[in-house]
Design an enzyme around this catalytic site. Structure first.
Site, PDB file in Angstrom:
ATOM      1  N   ASP A  96       0.868  -1.176   0.000  1.00  0.00           N
ATOM      2  CA  ASP A  96       0.000   0.000   0.000  1.00  0.00           C
ATOM      3  C   ASP A  96       0.906   1.227   0.000  1.00  0.00           C
ATOM      4  O   ASP A  96       2.115   1.110   0.188  1.00  0.00           O
ATOM      5  CB  ASP A  96      -0.944  -0.010   1.203  1.00  0.00           C
TER       6      ASP A  96
ATOM      7  N   GLY B  92      -7.653  -4.214   3.292  1.00  0.00           N
ATOM      8  CA  GLY B  92      -6.391  -4.866   3.624  1.00  0.00           C
ATOM      9  C   GLY B  92      -5.623  -5.270   2.379  1.00  0.00           C
ATOM     10  O   GLY B  92      -4.495  -5.726   2.469  1.00  0.00           O
ATOM     11  N   LYS B  93      -6.251  -5.098   1.197  1.00  0.00           N
ATOM     12  CA  LYS B  93      -5.607  -5.458  -0.072  1.00  0.00           C
ATOM     13  C   LYS B  93      -4.994  -6.851   0.018  1.00  0.00           C
ATOM     14  O   LYS B  93      -3.832  -7.054  -0.270  1.00  0.00           O
ATOM     15  CB  LYS B  93      -4.605  -4.387  -0.480  1.00  0.00           C
ATOM     16  N   ARG B  94      -5.817  -7.825   0.417  1.00  0.00           N
ATOM     17  CA  ARG B  94      -5.377  -9.194   0.583  1.00  0.00           C
ATOM     18  C   ARG B  94      -5.477  -9.968  -0.729  1.00  0.00           C
ATOM     19  O   ARG B  94      -5.939  -9.434  -1.740  1.00  0.00           O
ATOM     20  CB  ARG B  94      -6.234  -9.895   1.650  1.00  0.00           C
ATOM     21  N   THR B 118     -11.153  -5.466   0.336  1.00  0.00           N
ATOM     22  CA  THR B 118     -10.392  -5.143  -0.873  1.00  0.00           C
ATOM     23  C   THR B 118      -9.389  -6.268  -1.138  1.00  0.00           C
ATOM     24  O   THR B 118      -8.756  -6.794  -0.222  1.00  0.00           O
ATOM     25  CB  THR B 118      -9.640  -3.801  -0.752  1.00  0.00           C
TER      26      THR B 118
END
Lengths: 271, 271
Positions: A96, B92-94, B118
């Site tokens: 990120d 959390g862009k997992r 996310t």
């Protein structure tokens, strides 16, 4: 841990094995569930049985996050328990920008004390840079993963003729040196290791997909090895769940030692 | 929360505002640090002041993970505090495969109770599918992010003529319906919204980059709106840190209400 120290550990142990601490609360032997922290008890036994054979541990964070804050306490205790000279990889596939990236890195590197973190390149340079800011730590960028879905985007051909994963490697090599940057290259893609070595001859590669996922250790080593070994090969399930019974740690010890024996043989016979 | 319920909330409040709960322990007013859980106290005050103006909250997990297990307890308390009718996005862009992906999804959807998560598409379909398995929940796939690095890979041109982010959209649209799948499209790319709407006319878009990052609300709305509104526009820092003083919640209330007023005006004047 510096590159020099990592290479020295690999040479000393004649091993480039990483044990994936993908400790699944639904798979560990039932008798451990009576303990106040079953995940940590399991990890402790696995570490005691495999520390002689491996040079790295790699907890995949999902197995700890599923248990909420308590799971992260198990993770913290596990990290504290791993011997100092063993390389610790936080496999969270984070990434990120700005403060957000910085805080992910800080959590993994400083709070938990990982030596390295896996990072996803999709958001580009400014989502990876916050990890590079930690000069003593390692960023392991996903390049070509071991799963079927790796063909969906990673293998897309670009206008330039490169595949996306090749572009990720060629582009990111200028972002940091081989003393701070590694790539994830799946063992199921052994045919592509030679290509990766042209793009990144010196860089360490973290290789998942040996064992349960079917990748071949000899083939990976032959195509991926460089003068500093340059490989960290991960096995998780085949070691952790070698036995479902109370003797799980004995079976794990045997499995890890056997992989290390194969690595020793390959190291002696390839270079 | 179903698509129908989400649309109904947007219509009822005349707002498509998401407040990003990027609660930075280093930025919250000093007097809160005396409380046993400063992050939760801050969030509580922000939620009380902004719940009338927004239809979603989006904690970015990095700000909680930096604090270790205790941070995730603050997150848990925050989630429990958010009113039921407000959409909860775990940013959390997992993304990971098999059990790993499943456990990330389970942690976010079941343990913390998020409505949406996310997810990064880099690893392909089998790293996103575990999230789709939760039929009542939403997967928000990163397509085109608001940062500078978005040009490094997301905007790469493929042999097919598509850009990578376009391919991510066109490919993933067959993985799940518009009642389970959304995309992240950065507000700083308002010029590309029309293109996104050709590829995904019905899909909801989560739009970061308004406010501190400089994206323009009117332009995003004009190019991105569809018959169901189809937009969730996020603002974080501009609301959370509108004032550094003890009156931070008053300033946040004013800032959120002002954004909601602009949205109301746009909704009345565009459709």
């Amino acid at each position: 841990m510096t590159r020099k120290e990592l290479i020295s550990e690999i040479r000393k142990k004649s091993s480039f094995l990483c044990v994936g601490l993908d400790t699944d609360i639904n798979k560990i032997p039932r008798h451990l569930l009576k303990s106040p922290d079953p995940v940590f008890e399991f990890n402790k036994a696995i570490i005691d049985s495999t520390a002689d054979s491996c040079i790295a541990y790699k907890p995949n964070l999902a197995f700890y996050e599923i248990l909420g804050p308590a799971g992260l306490e198990s993770l913290q205790k596990t990290l504290d328990y791993i011997p100092r000279e063993i390389f610790k990889i936080g496999d969270g596939k984070r990434g990120d920008i700005g403060n957000t990236g910085k805080y992910y890195a800080e959590a993994l590197f400083n709070f938990y004390g990982f030596d390295a973190a896996t990072v996803v390149p999709y958001m580009g340079k400014d989502s990876v840079e916050p990890f590079f800011a930690f000069k003593e730590k390692w960023t392991i960028l996903l390049a070509l993963t071991s799963n079927t879905g790796a063909s969906d985007f990673q293998q897309c051909e670009l206008m330039t003729g490169e595949k996306l994963f090749e572009h990720v490697i060629s582009e990111s090599r200028s972002w940091a040196g081989a003393d701070q940057l590694m790539y994830v290259i799946g063992a199921t893609r052994a045919d592509l290791f030679s290509r990766v070595r042209i793009l990144a001859p010196e860089t360490f590669l973290l290789v998942p997909g040996i064992g349960a996922q079917g990748g071949d250790l000899e083939s990976v080593t032959r195509h991926g090895i460089n003068k500093d070994v340059g490989l960290i090969v991960n096995a998780s399930r085949s070691i952790l769940y070698a036995s479902e019974g109370n003797d799980f740690h004995v079976a794990a010890k045997h499995e890890a030692a056997s992989l290390r024996e194969k690595m020793k043989f390959l190291l002696e016979n390839i270079f």
